[in-house]
Structures are given as structure tokens and as C-alpha cells.
Motif scaffolding. Structure first.
Motif, short mmCIF file in Angstrom:
data_model
loop_
_atom_site.label_atom_id
_atom_site.label_comp_id
_atom_site.label_asym_id
_atom_site.label_seq_id
_atom_site.Cartn_x
_atom_site.Cartn_y
_atom_site.Cartn_z
N ALA A 3 109.63 67.52 16.37
CA ALA A 3 111.05 67.71 16.08
C ALA A 3 111.44 67.06 14.76
N ILE A 4 110.95 65.86 14.51
CA ILE A 4 111.24 65.17 13.26
C ILE A 4 110.66 65.96 12.08
N LYS A 5 109.45 66.49 12.26
CA LYS A 5 108.79 67.25 11.20
C LYS A 5 109.60 68.49 10.82
N ASP A 6 110.30 69.06 11.79
CA ASP A 6 111.06 70.30 11.55
C ASP A 6 112.43 70.05 10.90
N LEU A 7 112.83 68.79 10.80
CA LEU A 7 114.11 68.50 10.15
C LEU A 7 114.04 68.88 8.67
N PRO A 8 115.15 69.31 8.08
CA PRO A 8 115.17 69.49 6.62
C PRO A 8 114.80 68.18 5.93
N GLU A 9 114.17 68.26 4.76
CA GLU A 9 113.62 67.07 4.12
C GLU A 9 114.65 65.96 3.93
N LYS A 10 115.85 66.30 3.44
CA LYS A 10 116.86 65.28 3.18
C LYS A 10 117.22 64.51 4.45
N LEU A 11 117.30 65.24 5.57
CA LEU A 11 117.63 64.58 6.83
C LEU A 11 116.43 63.82 7.37
N ARG A 12 115.26 64.41 7.23
CA ARG A 12 114.04 63.80 7.77
C ARG A 12 113.76 62.46 7.11
N VAL A 13 113.88 62.39 5.80
CA VAL A 13 113.57 61.15 5.09
C VAL A 13 114.54 60.05 5.48
N VAL A 14 115.81 60.38 5.58
CA VAL A 14 116.81 59.38 5.99
C VAL A 14 116.52 58.90 7.41
N PHE A 15 116.22 59.83 8.31
CA PHE A 15 115.94 59.45 9.70
C PHE A 15 114.73 58.53 9.78
N VAL A 16 113.68 58.87 9.05
CA VAL A 16 112.46 58.05 9.08
C VAL A 16 112.74 56.66 8.53
N MET A 17 113.44 56.58 7.39
CA MET A 17 113.71 55.28 6.79
C MET A 17 114.59 54.41 7.70
N ARG A 18 115.61 55.02 8.28
CA ARG A 18 116.56 54.24 9.08
C ARG A 18 116.01 53.94 10.48
N GLU A 19 115.50 54.95 11.17
CA GLU A 19 115.15 54.79 12.57
C GLU A 19 113.70 54.35 12.79
N LEU A 20 112.79 54.77 11.94
CA LEU A 20 111.38 54.44 12.14
C LEU A 20 110.93 53.25 11.30
N GLU A 21 111.41 53.18 10.06
CA GLU A 21 111.02 52.07 9.19
C GLU A 21 111.99 50.90 9.27
N GLY A 22 113.17 51.11 9.84
CA GLY A 22 114.11 50.01 10.05
C GLY A 22 114.87 49.56 8.82
N LEU A 23 114.95 50.41 7.79
CA LEU A 23 115.74 50.04 6.61
C LEU A 23 117.22 50.11 6.95
N SER A 24 118.01 49.30 6.27
CA SER A 24 119.45 49.35 6.45
C SER A 24 120.01 50.57 5.74
N THR A 25 121.28 50.86 6.00
CA THR A 25 121.93 51.97 5.31
C THR A 25 121.90 51.75 3.80
N GLU A 26 122.19 50.53 3.37
CA GLU A 26 122.23 50.21 1.95
C GLU A 26 120.85 50.32 1.32
N GLU A 27 119.82 49.85 2.02
CA GLU A 27 118.45 49.94 1.50
C GLU A 27 118.01 51.39 1.38
N THR A 28 118.35 52.20 2.38
CA THR A 28 117.99 53.61 2.34
C THR A 28 118.70 54.31 1.18
N ALA A 29 119.98 54.00 1.01
CA ALA A 29 120.74 54.58 -0.10
C ALA A 29 120.12 54.21 -1.43
#
Length: 203
Positions: free
Chosen positions: A142-168
Motif C-alpha cells: 500500500a505504501i509503495k502504491d502511494l504517489p511519490e510526494k505522499l509516499r516520501v512524506v509518509f516514510v519520513m514522518r511515520e517510518l523514519e520518525g522525522l519531525s514535521t519541520e525536519e521533513t519539510a
């Protein structure tokens, strides 16, 4: 040599960065060792291809080595490396698929957010269901099927644990854009997985 540089109140990471700036190759190698797996995971989610991800990782650390003097420690080292990795992937895309490279645009906030057709409540699922190999594989698909812009944000925030500011900072967008993309990613994942989880509850 590194151990002496790590003494005192200065953080270990910052001490390694300072040592690398002074030409200590072993310090830079230690930074690579600490972050190469994280950068690879991000790169693989961006590229959807292991070989491309390995190329991005190589280009990321080569660029980081050349530009280490420019790292000012205002953001975390991980954020800086993720930003380089994202840029490396954009450069790779420009070479192999120039027609598919687009410039990031600011999303429209509030209005127009997609509403999933199904909104199954996942809170009732036993924790063991999330630990099963089958469920993890379904989530990965399901994550793989996300559009790239959404997928990268989801991975950084939810899987890698970056903050909103760090991801931005890593993606070069505003915090509001990160929040909207994360919200959209969660909604799309929920819609995609709702039927699957409903079956688990009924089982």
C-alpha cells in the motif's frame, strides 16, 4: 583519534562532523556507517528500485563528502542527508526520464482534501495482526502504491520518525505542505487497506 574528539559536552555527532571537516576520513566513514541504511530506506521508497536506490545513496554521500564544510548544523545531519538524497534522485530522474520531473507546488489547504470511500476503524485490531508477515507485506504494498510526494512524506514522518519541520527541511517545502501530504497519505492508505483490515476483524 576520534575518541579524543568526542570528549566533552559537544554531541558525538557534531564532534564527528567537526572532525570530518578537518579532514578526518575515519570520522566521515563513521557518519556514513550511522546513516547509510536510513538514507537507503528513504531512497528505495523514492525510487522503488534497489539498484537506483544504491546509486542515490552513493551520490548522496559523495556529495556530502564534497560539501561537508558547508554543513552548518542548523538542521540535523539526517535532514541534510535526506535533502541531498532527494536532490540526487531528482538529478537522476532528469537524466533518465526528463518528461516526468515536475516542480513541487504548494497544495491547496483545507478545501479539496480527498475523502476515502471507506473509513474502517483500525483501533480495534489486536496488536498481533500488525505484527504478522502478511499484514506487513500488505502495508508495504500500500505504501509503495502511494504517489511519490505522499509516499516520501509518509516514510519520513511515520517510518523514519522525522519531525514535521525536519521533513519539510529535507524536502524543501513548507511545514504546512508536509502536514497536508501526510494527511492525504494516511487517508489513501486507510481507504486502500480498510477492506483488508475489515476481513481481519471478521476472521
Amino acid at each position: 583519534a576520534i575518541q579524543n574528539k568526542l570528549e566533552g559536552p559537544v554531541s558525538e555527532e557534531l564532534a564527528l562532523v567537526r572532525a570530518a571537516k578537518q579532514g578526518d576520513d575515519s570520522a566521515f566513514e563513521e557518519l556514513v556507517r550511522r546513516y547509510d541504511r536510513n538514507v537507503f530506506r528513504i531512497a528505495q521508497h523514492i525510487t522503488q528500485n534497489r539498484e537506483d536506490a544504491e546509486d542515490v545513496v552513493q551520490e548522496t554521500f559523495l556529495s556530502a563528502f564534497k560539501a561537508i564544510d558547508k554543513f552548518e548544523s542548523r538542521s540535523g545531519l539526517a535532514t541534510w542527508l535526506y535533502r541531498i538524497a532527494k536532490n540526487a534522485e531528482l538529478m537522476r530522474l532528469r537524466r533518465v526520464r526528463p518528461d516526468q520531473v515536475s516542480v513541487d507546488d504548494e497544495e491547496v489547504f483545507g478545501e479539496g482534501l480527498p475523502v476515502p470511500a471507506q473509513m474502517h476503524d483500525w483501533c480495534c485490531l489486536p496488536e498481533r495482526d500488525f505484527e504478522s508477515t502478511e499484514t506487513r507485506a500488505e502495508l508495504e504494498r500500500a505504501i509503495k502504491d502511494l504517489p511519490e510526494k505522499l509516499r516520501v512524506v509518509f516514510v519520513m514522518r511515520e517510518l523514519e520518525g522525522l519531525s514535521t519541520e525536519e521533513t519539510a527541511g529535507a524536502l524543501g517545502v513548507s511545514s504546512d505542505v508536509v502536514k497536508v501530504r501526510l494527511h492525504r497519505a494516511r487517508l489513501q492508505l486507510r481507504e486502500r487497506l480498510s477492506s483488508y483490515f475489515a476481513e481481519l476483524v471478521r476472521a
